[in-house]
Enzyme design. Structure first.
Site, PDB file in Angstrom:
ATOM      1  N   PHE A 130       0.868  -1.178   0.000  1.00 57.93           N
ATOM      2  CA  PHE A 130       0.000   0.000   0.000  1.00 57.93           C
ATOM      3  C   PHE A 130       0.905   1.228   0.000  1.00 57.93           C
ATOM      4  CE2 PHE A 130      -1.639   2.981   3.319  1.00 57.93           C
ATOM      5  CZ  PHE A 130      -2.774   3.438   2.670  1.00 57.93           C
ATOM      6  N   GLU A 134       4.421   9.987   0.833  1.00 55.64           N
ATOM      7  CA  GLU A 134       5.420  10.524  -0.112  1.00 55.64           C
ATOM      8  C   GLU A 134       6.514  11.222   0.694  1.00 55.64           C
ATOM      9  OE1 GLU A 134       3.655  12.911  -3.179  1.00 55.64           O
ATOM     10  OE2 GLU A 134       2.456  11.227  -3.909  1.00 55.64           O
ATOM     11  N   GLY A 138       3.570  12.861   4.664  1.00 55.99           N
ATOM     12  CA  GLY A 138       3.447  11.677   5.514  1.00 55.99           C
ATOM     13  C   GLY A 138       2.203  11.777   6.386  1.00 55.99           C
ATOM     14  N   TRP A 163       8.716   5.058   1.597  1.00 56.77           N
ATOM     15  CA  TRP A 163       8.676   4.064   2.690  1.00 56.77           C
ATOM     16  C   TRP A 163       7.594   3.009   2.517  1.00 56.77           C
ATOM     17  CZ3 TRP A 163       7.967   9.255   5.068  1.00 56.77           C
ATOM     18  CH2 TRP A 163       9.195   9.891   5.276  1.00 56.77           C
ATOM     19  N   THR A 165       6.035  -0.345   2.596  1.00 54.30           N
ATOM     20  CA  THR A 165       6.338  -1.697   3.076  1.00 54.30           C
ATOM     21  C   THR A 165       6.115  -2.668   1.919  1.00 54.30           C
ATOM     22  OG1 THR A 165       5.719  -1.138   5.327  1.00 54.30           O
ATOM     23  CG2 THR A 165       5.684  -3.483   4.759  1.00 54.30           C
ATOM     24  N   GLN A 346      16.239  -2.590  30.515  1.00 52.94           N
ATOM     25  CA  GLN A 346      16.745  -2.204  31.838  1.00 52.94           C
ATOM     26  C   GLN A 346      16.917  -3.428  32.739  1.00 52.94           C
ATOM     27  OE1 GLN A 346      17.622   0.859  32.232  1.00 52.94           O
ATOM     28  NE2 GLN A 346      18.246   0.775  34.380  1.00 52.94           N
ATOM     29  N   GLY A 349      19.911  -5.342  32.108  1.00 48.11           N
ATOM     30  CA  GLY A 349      21.159  -4.638  32.412  1.00 48.11           C
ATOM     31  C   GLY A 349      22.050  -4.541  31.181  1.00 48.11           C
ATOM     32  N   GLU A 373       1.505   4.166   9.985  1.00 46.39           N
ATOM     33  CA  GLU A 373       0.028   4.165   9.969  1.00 46.39           C
ATOM     34  C   GLU A 373      -0.522   5.252  10.892  1.00 46.39           C
ATOM     35  OE1 GLU A 373      -2.090   0.587   9.399  1.00 46.39           O
ATOM     36  OE2 GLU A 373      -0.439  -0.369   8.319  1.00 46.39           O
ATOM     37  N   THR A 375       1.370   8.659  13.180  1.00 44.34           N
ATOM     38  CA  THR A 375       2.193   8.776  14.396  1.00 44.34           C
ATOM     39  C   THR A 375       1.290   8.892  15.632  1.00 44.34           C
ATOM     40  OG1 THR A 375       2.191  11.184  14.263  1.00 44.34           O
ATOM     41  CG2 THR A 375       3.992  10.044  13.112  1.00 44.34           C
TER      42      THR A 375
HETATM   43  C1  LIG Z   1       9.162   1.197   8.505  1.00 42.26           C
HETATM   44  C2  LIG Z   1       8.126   2.054   7.875  1.00 42.26           C
HETATM   45  C3  LIG Z   1       7.177   1.477   7.036  1.00 42.26           C
HETATM   46  C4  LIG Z   1       6.212   2.268   6.417  1.00 42.26           C
HETATM   47  N1  LIG Z   1       5.321   1.663   5.580  1.00 42.26           N
HETATM   48  C5  LIG Z   1       4.458   2.452   4.858  1.00 42.26           C
HETATM   49  C6  LIG Z   1       3.605   1.873   3.872  1.00 42.26           C
HETATM   50  O1  LIG Z   1       3.576   0.660   3.667  1.00 42.26           O
HETATM   51  N2  LIG Z   1       2.830   2.691   3.124  1.00 42.26           N
HETATM   52  C7  LIG Z   1       2.813   4.043   3.324  1.00 42.26           C
HETATM   53  O2  LIG Z   1       2.069   4.728   2.626  1.00 42.26           O
HETATM   54  N3  LIG Z   1       3.604   4.621   4.267  1.00 42.26           N
HETATM   55  C8  LIG Z   1       4.420   3.856   5.034  1.00 42.26           C
HETATM   56  N4  LIG Z   1       5.245   4.426   5.978  1.00 42.26           N
HETATM   57  C9  LIG Z   1       5.209   5.881   6.168  1.00 42.26           C
HETATM   58  C10 LIG Z   1       4.586   6.303   7.501  1.00 42.26           C
HETATM   59  O3  LIG Z   1       3.194   6.062   7.473  1.00 42.26           O
HETATM   60  C11 LIG Z   1       4.959   7.768   7.764  1.00 42.26           C
HETATM   61  O4  LIG Z   1       6.340   7.774   8.084  1.00 42.26           O
HETATM   62  C12 LIG Z   1       4.152   8.373   8.886  1.00 42.26           C
HETATM   63  O5  LIG Z   1       2.805   8.539   8.508  1.00 42.26           O
HETATM   64  C13 LIG Z   1       4.697   9.742   9.326  1.00 42.26           C
HETATM   65  O6  LIG Z   1       4.930  10.580   8.231  1.00 42.26           O
HETATM   66  P1  LIG Z   1       6.363  11.330   8.093  1.00 42.26           P
HETATM   67  O7  LIG Z   1       7.390  10.296   8.294  1.00 42.26           O
HETATM   68  O8  LIG Z   1       6.364  12.089   6.829  1.00 42.26           O
HETATM   69  O9  LIG Z   1       6.439  12.323   9.326  1.00 42.26           O
HETATM   70  P2  LIG Z   1       5.881  13.859   9.396  1.00 42.26           P
HETATM   71  O10 LIG Z   1       4.484  13.882   8.901  1.00 42.26           O
HETATM   72  O11 LIG Z   1       6.893  14.715   8.700  1.00 42.26           O
HETATM   73  O12 LIG Z   1       5.914  14.111  10.930  1.00 42.26           O
HETATM   74  C14 LIG Z   1       7.094  14.460  11.638  1.00 42.26           C
HETATM   75  C15 LIG Z   1       6.708  14.729  13.095  1.00 42.26           C
HETATM   76  O13 LIG Z   1       5.751  15.802  13.135  1.00 42.26           O
HETATM   77  C16 LIG Z   1       4.594  15.387  13.840  1.00 42.26           C
HETATM   78  N5  LIG Z   1       3.385  16.017  13.288  1.00 42.26           N
HETATM   79  C17 LIG Z   1       2.996  16.060  11.983  1.00 42.26           C
HETATM   80  N6  LIG Z   1       1.814  16.703  11.889  1.00 42.26           N
HETATM   81  C18 LIG Z   1       1.457  17.059  13.145  1.00 42.26           C
HETATM   82  C19 LIG Z   1       0.336  17.748  13.705  1.00 42.26           C
HETATM   83  N7  LIG Z   1      -0.681  18.156  12.954  1.00 42.26           N
HETATM   84  N8  LIG Z   1       0.308  17.954  15.059  1.00 42.26           N
HETATM   85  C20 LIG Z   1       1.312  17.500  15.849  1.00 42.26           C
HETATM   86  N9  LIG Z   1       2.394  16.841  15.381  1.00 42.26           N
HETATM   87  C21 LIG Z   1       2.469  16.617  14.039  1.00 42.26           C
HETATM   88  C22 LIG Z   1       4.548  13.867  13.636  1.00 42.26           C
HETATM   89  O14 LIG Z   1       3.736  13.247  14.629  1.00 42.26           O
HETATM   90  C23 LIG Z   1       6.019  13.512  13.743  1.00 42.26           C
HETATM   91  O15 LIG Z   1       6.383  13.427  15.090  1.00 42.26           O
HETATM   92  C24 LIG Z   1       6.185   3.660   6.649  1.00 42.26           C
HETATM   93  C25 LIG Z   1       7.132   4.234   7.507  1.00 42.26           C
HETATM   94  C26 LIG Z   1       8.079   3.450   8.116  1.00 42.26           C
HETATM   95  C27 LIG Z   1       9.085   4.090   9.035  1.00 42.26           C
END
Ligand SMILES: Cc1cc2nc3c(=O)[nH]c(=O)nc-3n(C[C@H](O)[C@H](O)[C@H](O)COP(=O)(O)OP(=O)(O)OC[C@H]3O[C@@H](n4cnc5c(N)ncnc54)[C@H](O)[C@@H]3O)c2cc1C
Length: 390
Positions: A130, A134, A138, A163, A165, A346, A349, A373, A375
């Site tokens: 899925f 981008e 995210g 990213w 999967t 922890q 140790g 899915e 944060t």
């Molecule tokens: C191992 C892995 C597998 C993945 N698999 C998939 C997949 O199969 N398909 C897919 O589509 N995606 C996938 N992802 C992407 C994943 O869903 C995104 O990384 C995630 O949604 C966060 O987006 P970002 O990394 O761009 O972080 P950002 O959106 O840039 O966020 C950065 C920080 O800002 C915070 N933040 C952002 N907006 C707000 C807000 N409005 N209020 C407060 N805090 C905010 C976030 O919580 C985070 O702490 C995967 C990611 C990883 C690491």
């Protein structure tokens, strides 16, 4: 025999118990002894995934009329916990396939799409991913830029998905791209879902990401380069891709919550065993009340995370809207996994900090459950919004 920290099986029906037992036995026999090696070498064990597919675990949520197992969400998640307790990397593939592509195809696939894609998915012959995120979109996927443009009867796709999967290992990807036009941007309503065989010219998976945890799972950026698709590749209605993604994510978040429960449960099991063996000050660690309190808190949080997840699953099986409940489960379970694995390191140790001991891997695997899915911050936004919904 179940351990004190496993899900109690006494309230389950015979069918539920058989499925959970099959998952548990498979995990112990075919996964558990390999996970350290897969983690070290970043090996995606496709033969193991294929075998899980043959047993039906890649189509657990697909109705029997489409050749899936047709089981309820509660049972699906109990089986998934068994796999996750052995390896979170394997669990994420099962979770994504069952939750997002399967839900999309069951609910919105045409009869022809269901025949061509859903049935092989359910039989475990296709691994499906899925691609929503981008590089610059995210948490706010509606801000995506990848674009599909009409080309006669079909479409041409261009852009980058981040990213994904199984982006480099799937047979098929459900890809979200814009179908609105630069002169008529429609935000979330300008996004559509396309069914993309990864063998299509113009689909290019970049090198797998080198990750902190979940190292046996393939995570790849995918470039869409003049990728041509027939009209039949569009899933459901044009402009509904964002809605379909959010529907899938309700089930997806329960899968990730369960993945987190499995990681936390394994860390607890290991900590309980270690504290019985490890002696300091002439007695096992478990004799110290400070250690007992830590183990008691770990066990309580694991049980609470599982109960919250199972309660949301039962509501989904009754046809209720579980957006808020799924976010609560994912938020609480992922933070539980991070907390419990931190406590486990922890309690081990110095040994806990070493790659030779499995709690270090569980700690690394746990972190991603707070990120993908949605944060933890995004889950809190969904939960808070639900408090004001009529
Ligand atoms: C191992 C892995 C597998 C993945 N698999 C998939 C997949 O199969 N398909 C897919 O589509 N995606 C996938 N992802 C992407 C994943 O869903 C995104 O990384 C995630 O949604 C966060 O987006 P970002 O990394 O761009 O972080 P950002 O959106 O840039 O966020 C950065 C920080 O800002 C915070 N933040 C952002 N907006 C707000 C807000 N409005 N209020 C407060 N805090 C905010 C976030 O919580 C985070 O702490 C995967 C990611 C990883 C690491």
């Amino acid at each position: 025999m179940t351990t004190v920290v496993e899900h109690p099986t006494d309230g389950l029906s015979d069918t539920q118990r058989q499925i959970v037992d099959l998952a548990r036995e498979f995990a112990r026999e075919h996964i558990a002894s390999h996970v350290a090696e897969w983690d070290r070498t970043r090996t995606f064990p496709r033969p193991v995934i294929d075998e899980l597919g043959r047993l039906g675990f890649l189509g657990m949520t697909v109705p029997e009329r489409h050749e899936g197992m047709g089981i309820d969400t509660v049972t699906y998640l109990l089986a998934l916990e068994e796999i996750a307790a052995a390896d979170a990397s394997i669990a994420v593939s099962i979770s994504i396939q069952n939750a997002i592509p399967a839900t999309m195809l069951v609910r919105h696939g045409s009869p022809a799409q269901q025949e061509r894609w859903l049935k092989p998915l359910a039989r475990g012959e296709l691994l499906v991913g899925f691609a929503l995120s981008e590089p610059d979109a995210g948490s706010d996927p509606a801000g995506m830029r990848a674009q599909a443009v009409r080309d006669g009867e079909g479409w041409v796709l261009n852009g980058m998905k981040a990213w994904a999967t199984n982006g480099g290992t799937a047979d098929l990807m459900m890809v979200m791209v814009r179908t609105d036009t630069p002169g008529d941007r429609r935000g979330a309503k300008g996004i559509s879902t396309f069914i993309v065989p990864t063998s299509t010219p113009g689909y290019r998976a970049c090198a797998p990401e080198d990750k902190m945890g979940l190292r046996a799972s393939n995570t790849s950026t995918v470039a869409l380069e003049d990728l041509r698709l027939p009209a039949a590749a569009l899933l459901g209605e044009e402009g509904m891709g964002f809605v379909y993604s959010m529907e899938g994510l309700d089930a997806g978040r329960l899968g990730i919550a369960t993945q987190a429960v499995g990681i936390a449960r394994r860390a607890l099991e290991l900590a309980v065993a270690y504290c019985a063996e490890r002696r300091q000050f002439d007695q096992p660690l478990r004799e110290f009340q400070g250690v007992q309190f830590k183990l008691a808190d770990m066990a309580t949080r694991v049980a609470a995370a599982r109960a919250l997840t199972q309660s949301a699953a039962a509501r989904r099986d009754r046809g209720e809207d579980v957006r808020q409940a799924a976010s609560m489960a994912k938020l609480f379970a992922s933070e539980t996994a991070m907390w419990v694995t931190t406590q486990a390191v922890q309690l081990f140790g110095g040994y806990g900090y070493m790659r030779d001991f499995p709690v270090e891997k569980l700690f690394r695997d746990a972190k991603v459950t707070e990120i993908y899915e949605g944060t933890s911050e995004i889950q809190r936004i969904v939960i808070a919004r639900g408090l004001y919904r009529a």
